[in-house]
Scaffold this active site. Structure first.
Site, PDB file in Angstrom:
ATOM      1  N   LYS B  77      35.873 -44.163  26.360  1.00 20.90           N
ATOM      2  CA  LYS B  77      34.869 -43.106  26.195  1.00 20.90           C
ATOM      3  C   LYS B  77      34.644 -42.412  27.528  1.00 20.90           C
ATOM      4  CE  LYS B  77      30.111 -42.667  24.363  1.00 20.90           C
ATOM      5  NZ  LYS B  77      28.946 -43.439  23.840  1.00 20.90           N
ATOM      6  N   SER B 152      27.172 -41.998  19.381  1.00 18.24           N
ATOM      7  CA  SER B 152      27.823 -41.026  20.238  1.00 18.24           C
ATOM      8  C   SER B 152      29.277 -41.367  20.560  1.00 18.24           C
ATOM      9  CB  SER B 152      27.062 -40.912  21.562  1.00 18.24           C
ATOM     10  OG  SER B 152      27.112 -42.149  22.265  1.00 18.24           O
ATOM     11  N   SER B 176      25.343 -46.399  19.238  1.00 19.06           N
ATOM     12  CA  SER B 176      26.463 -45.494  19.501  1.00 19.06           C
ATOM     13  C   SER B 176      27.849 -46.112  19.405  1.00 19.06           C
ATOM     14  CB  SER B 176      26.308 -44.846  20.876  1.00 19.06           C
ATOM     15  OG  SER B 176      25.363 -43.811  20.807  1.00 19.06           O
TER      16      SER B 176
END
Lengths: 96, 514, 489
Positions: B77, B152, B176
């Site tokens: 990420k 997210s 997330s």
């Protein structure tokens, strides 16, 4: 409504954001809705509860007082939007 | 090789059935084929990945010692700093930022000989649950390209779901990792707070943030967590406790498992199909010998309100550093000064008292920089947090939330006196459509109701696939465990996966992509 | 000095702690390095990096707090103070808000000149925090932008907040002197105001005597004072200014919000500083990246036992052991522990505490002042100098010769014995002195006659002649012996 447009504008300065009139309108409504929802917490009796700022109860984490090499000014300021090679440059801090 | 689990791929690499270069090329091909549609990645560094793969293959050939992930591609990420490489947090603010350091977990991945395939998309600064808040582009759910992948860590979940990478790293502040894993039909684990170092994880809400693995199976998640977890003296909140050999232990079923169901989870707001899938999953556990017990988390209804005070408060402070002074985006200074002097002229002409309150050039630089550098959701949260911490409101919002947070934690402590794991839905409904909630922050926040309390309590949670909606969208089951019981979470998840095949399903839609 | 008001002053003093590395990262704290050469991702506030506490900073802070008679918190935590300024790269300062490391202490001030009676000044709290960087703006150069140097960002500071117990500019200076001395003795800080390692902000107002009783005036915070003398002057100016302002406006405490004024050293006045109301909303909240600190009573006791002798106790000891008057003990102790130790060694060697004190004040300190040096750089060991003074005390030679010997020791770096030998100084024994005096009297019948008539002045001429004949004689002894012999004639 839990918050006024004027308050939102004041907060935007505190948060160093510049909101357009349309953004101010929209965010005033949205913040109002969210803050209204937060009122839910009012029904919880917390008079005898200690606040919990950390997820884990750890204390006294310390490191030794030892110096390690710093970045060079070039490395430190490689991402700087404006610098003279020695220092970061920002608009005059006078009259802040 | 596509479709195999990371554990299976690792065995092939170890036995010489394939090389890391072959594997990396295969996944790069998948990315070429599908990522134009899914857009899970912000950047794929083909050359660097292949170079790493070659180096690892050479090491293996030379009989040198290899790390635990040797040769396996991993996606990261874009919230984790990578030395001399970009780390954007999917924000315009950091679009060109290159950190002079590696995040702890990135360093650990490198040391484990993983092949870093690319950086995945996310909601800007990890704020959001749909990956629509990326400053660059939204990511789509591989099961239905009209729908969000969750967030997210939507990019990390989508790339695993679309078999573009076997393993991915995400971060979880309020769900997330678990929520996108659930919405994309994969496995995602949020470790106990402090289990994984936060060093180099760009902070959203420091007391809630944790890094964790996303994978196809619990077994694979165990493999990756073993590399991510551990003490780090650079993170004062990281726990100095040994890391169990998760991967070696994961296939052992939990004997005499006491599974807790939370009364409050099966209340209004839960989609009927999600509820049905979760209840079916509970029956699977019962069939495996688990006893099921109802427990109560009486303060769970306050979790969303508590979370959306604490997280924005911390965020408003954590994001104060993005002001255009030392790094990152800065607004055009000349344009800013021109704007300011025009305003000044106008106010003078009108003889307005507002002239005294006009921003100084420095303040205006900050404000314009942040106005243009942040997207709407980030601004909203900064505003909320700034307000809730400001004079006169602190006690009513922030302090109140910290107290309720303790009550939420105590609820869990009590529940875990009676049960080993808590099971329930991970999200109230399957993935929604892009744009559906974008202008309704409150409904977006309420979508997090089952995940945020894990972070508030600082405990661990895992999301595993447990079924599909009638529209073919994945449904996730969440398991929660007491602090530092990641092993229990993984074994509990793995025993379910040994009995079911939900985790083996891959999005058929992608087959239709030419 | 019959002023129609009481002055009320409280100080906020920031001192830099003597650590090698910064409070939350491993960058050096060395002063005076080129800009931005002592920074790292942590003190630049780059994304994702985290602070880790420096153990030494905590230890020094506790030491200072214990010496300031403060209560040490069993549980203390860190908070973020949020505000935007380019020398504060994170957008917040890590400080301590509602649970400081220590609170409720006191520091005793006294004045060796006796102008104020010894008194305890209350300490509200002493807490740790990180320093900011430096912003520089060169208006003369016509540069539009300010330059930011982050070398200092993250340096550990101890903020010591006094009660508003100080009642005059003089007391304010005495408090600062004593604080600086104490922290120096503890090795907590070098308190060098020129290098910014001690900074003072003062809150001052007046209680004006009126027929209706004492009326408090609005509190003013004064900043930008760059020396203790400047603090004293600023307080003198500000008290007078506030009194005049009160006479003009009658404004009382609470009528207006607290004002901040800056001291202008060259103009000798304070000027109002502009500040926006919103900038004081610091939105303090607990620092989530750092864990709390705890101190057990045993730990605190351990620190207390390790403090060593503090200035007040040392002064008392010097007075009791060496018979020094308070003025002397104050001068010696105020120079720092190393000088006091030098003095003690000197006094022990020479056997006369007051004489040793005179030598330190008149000779050692003068030399140090001339050379702008500290006692650790003084080349003459205390034992050597003490031996010279001992021999002066025994009358082997006079003070002037003693000074000559010291000067030669300083110049040559040689030990006392070698210098004395080199100068040809040998003790003159009683019989040699007697013989010399008899010769002188025989050769100077006129002087003998004058002395007999009571004109003792003439004896001075004898001393001059004696020194010519033998430079090693002690003039006082010559004089005494000659008078003795004349009397017996």
């Amino acid at each position: 409504m839990a918050i006024s447009r004027a308050e939102v504008e004041k907060v935007s300065l505190l948060a160093r954001l510049l909101l357009s009139p349309e953004e101010l309108d929209r965010i005033t409504v949205q913040m109002g809705q969210v803050l209204d929802y937060m009122q839910l917490l009012g029904e919880v009796d917390t008079s005898r509860v200690e606040p919990m700022a950390h997820a884990v109860p750890v204390c006294d984490v310390l490191r030794e007082d030892a110096v390690r090499p710093s970045l060079t000014p070039q490395q430190a300021m490689a991402n700087a939007p404006s610098s003279d090679g020695e220092c970061y440059l920002v608009p005059a801090v006078l009259g802040f | 090789m596509i479709g195999l689990t990371a554990t299976e791929l690792l065995a092939r690499l170890q036995s010489g059935q394939c090389t890391s270069v072959e594997l990396t090329e295969a996944f790069l091909q998948q990315i070429d084929r599908y990522d134009g549609h899914v857009r899970a990645f912000l950047r794929v560094d083909r050359q660097a990945a292949l170079q790493q793969a070659r180096a690892i293959d050479r090491k293996r050939q030379a009989g040198q010692p290899l790390g635990k992930l040797a040769g396996l591609p991993v996606a990261v990420k874009d919230v984790l700093a990578t030395q001399d490489d970009l780390t954007t947090c999917a924000s315009r603010m950091l679009a060109n930022f290159r950190a002079p350091y590696d995040a702890a977990v990135v360093a650990q991945l490198k040391a484990a000989d993983a092949v870093l395939l690319g950086r995945t998309n996310m909601d800007e600064f990890a704020m959001g649950g749909s990956t629509e808040n990326s400053a660059f582009h939204p990511t789509r759910n591989p099961w239905d390209l009209q729908r969000i992948p969750g967030g997210s860590s939507g990019g990390s979940a989508a790339c695993v779901a679309a078999s573009m990478v076997p393993l991915a790293v995400g971060s979880d502040t309020g769900g997330s990792i678990r929520q996108p894993a659930g919405l994309c039909g994969i496995t995602g684990l949020k470790p106990t707070y402090g289990r994984v170092s936060r060093f180099g994880l760009v902070a959203f809400a420091s007391s809630l943030d944790q890094v964790g693995p996303l994978a196809q199976t619990a077994e694979d998640a165990a493999l990756l967590l073993e590399v991510l977890a551990g003490h780090d003296p650079r993170d004062a909140t990281s726990l100095n406790r040994p890391v169990p050999p998760y991967h070696a232990l994961v296939r052992q079923p939990l004997q005499g498992l006491r599974l807790g169901l939370v009364r409050e989870h099966f209340a209004e707001g839960l989609d009927a199909q999600v509820e049905a899938a979760v209840r079916e999953a509970i029956r699977v556990y019962e069939s495996l010998g688990a006893t099921v017990k109802w427990v109560s988390l009486p303060h769970s209804k306050y979790a969303v309100a508590t979370y959306y005070i604490i997280a924005p408060c911390e965020a408003s402070s954590n994001l104060a550093r993005y002001d255009g002074a030392h790094y990152g985006y800065r607004t055009d200074q000349a344009a800013m000064l021109a704007e300011l002097s025009a305003e000044q002229k106008e106010l003078k002409k009108a003889g307005s008292p507002a002239l005294d309150d006009l921003d100084s050039p420095l303040v205006r630089l900050y404000r314009r920089t942040r106005a243009a550098g942040f997207g709407p959701e980030v601004k909203r949260r900064i505003m909320l947090g700034t307000y809730a911490l400001s004079a006169g409101y602190y006690d009513a919002y922030y302090l109140k939330a910290l107290k309720v947070r303790r009550l939420i934690r105590e609820d869990f402590d009590r529940a875990f006196e009676q049960v080993d794991l808590i099971a329930g839905p991970v999200a109230p409904a399957p993935a929604f459509k892009l744009g559906e909630k974008i202008d309704d922050p409150l409904s977006m926040y309420l979508f997090d109701l089952y995940t945020v309390s894990t972070n508030l309590a600082g405990i661990g949670g895992i999301s595993i696939p447990c079924g599909f909606s009638s529209g073919g969208l994945p449904i996730g089951l969440q398991l929660q465990a007491p602090p530092l019981e990641e092993e229990r979470l993984l074994r509990g998840a793995c025993m379910f996966q040994q009995a079911t095949d939900w985790h083996t399903r891959r999005p058929g839609l992608l087959a239709a992509v030419p | 000095m019959n002023q129609p008001y009481d002055i009320v002053i409280g100080l906020e003093v920031h001192v830099q702690l003597l650590t090698a590395s910064k409070l939350f990262c491993a960058c050096s704290t060395r002063f005076g390095q080129p800009p931005n050469t002592q920074t790292c991702p942590v003190c630049i506030g780059m994304p994702g990096v985290l602070p880790v506490m420096n153990a030494k900073a905590v230890q020094l802070a506790v030491k200072a707090a214990v010496a300031l008679n403060c209560q040490i918190a069993r549980f203390t935590k860190w908070d973020r103070k949020n505000y935007y300024y380019p020398d504060l790269p994170k957008g917040y300062q890590i400080s301590q808000y509602d649970l400081p490391l220590s609170h409720d202490g006191w520091l005793e001030i006294s004045d060796p000149k006796g102008r104020v009676a010894p008194r305890r000044i209350g300490i509200i709290r002493a807490h740790l925090e990180e320093d900011a960087g430096k912003s520089m703006h060169d208006e003369a150069a016509g540069r539009a932008d300010s330059r930011i140097d982050l070398n200092r960002a993250g340096t550990p500071l101890l903020e010591i907040v006094s009660q508003p117990d100080l009642r005059s500019p003089l007391e304010t200076r005495l408090y600062l002197n004593e604080l600086k001395l104490l922290l120096g003795y503890l090795g907590v800080s070098d308190c060098n105001m020129q290098e910014g390692s001690l900074r003072v902000d003062a809150n001052i107002n007046l209680h004006v005597h009126t027929a209706q009783g004492k009326v408090p005036t609005p509190i003013v915070e004064v900043k930008n004072m760059n020396s203790f003398r400047a603090v004293e002057r600023a307080m003198e100016y500000e008290a007078q200014r506030q009194y005049e302002h009160w006479q003009q406006t009658g404004q009382r405490l609470g009528d207006v919000s607290k004002q901040t004024r800056g001291w202008d050293e060259s103009a000798g006045i304070t000027r109002p500083q502009r500040s926006k109301e919103e900038s004081s909303d610091y939105r303090y909240f607990p620092e989530p990246d750092l864990v709390p600190l705890t101190f057990s009573p045993e730990q605190v006791e351990q620190v207390r036992n390790s403090l060593g002798e503090l200035p007040a106790a040392l002064r008392a000891r010097l007075e009791a052991t060496y018979g020094l008057p308070p003025y002397d003990s104050d001068v010696l102790v105020n120079q720092g522990r190393a000088l006091a130790d030098y003095y003690i060694a000197l006094a022990e060697t020479c056997g006369d505490g007051k004489l040793a004190s005179n030598w330190v004040q008149q000779d050692v300190l003068r030399t140090l002042n001339e050379q702008q040096a500290t006692i650790d750089k003084f080349p003459v060991p205390a034992r050597e100098l003490g031996e010279v003074i001992r021999r002066v005390r025994l009358g082997e030679f006079d003070t002037a010769r003693g000074r000559t010997i010291l000067a030669e020791m300083l110049a040559s770096g040689q030990p006392a014995a070698a210098v004395i030998q080199g100068l040809g100084i040998t003790p003159v024994d009683d019989s040699a002195l007697d013989e010399l005096c008899r010769e002188l009297l025989a050769a100077n019948p006129k002087i003998v006659a004058e002395v007999k008539e009571g004109k003792l002045k003439g004896a001075g001429a004898l001393i001059g002649q004696a020194k010519k004949k033998n430079p090693n004689v002690n003039p006082n002894r010559v004089r005494d012996r000659c008078l003795e012999l004349i009397q017996g004639m």
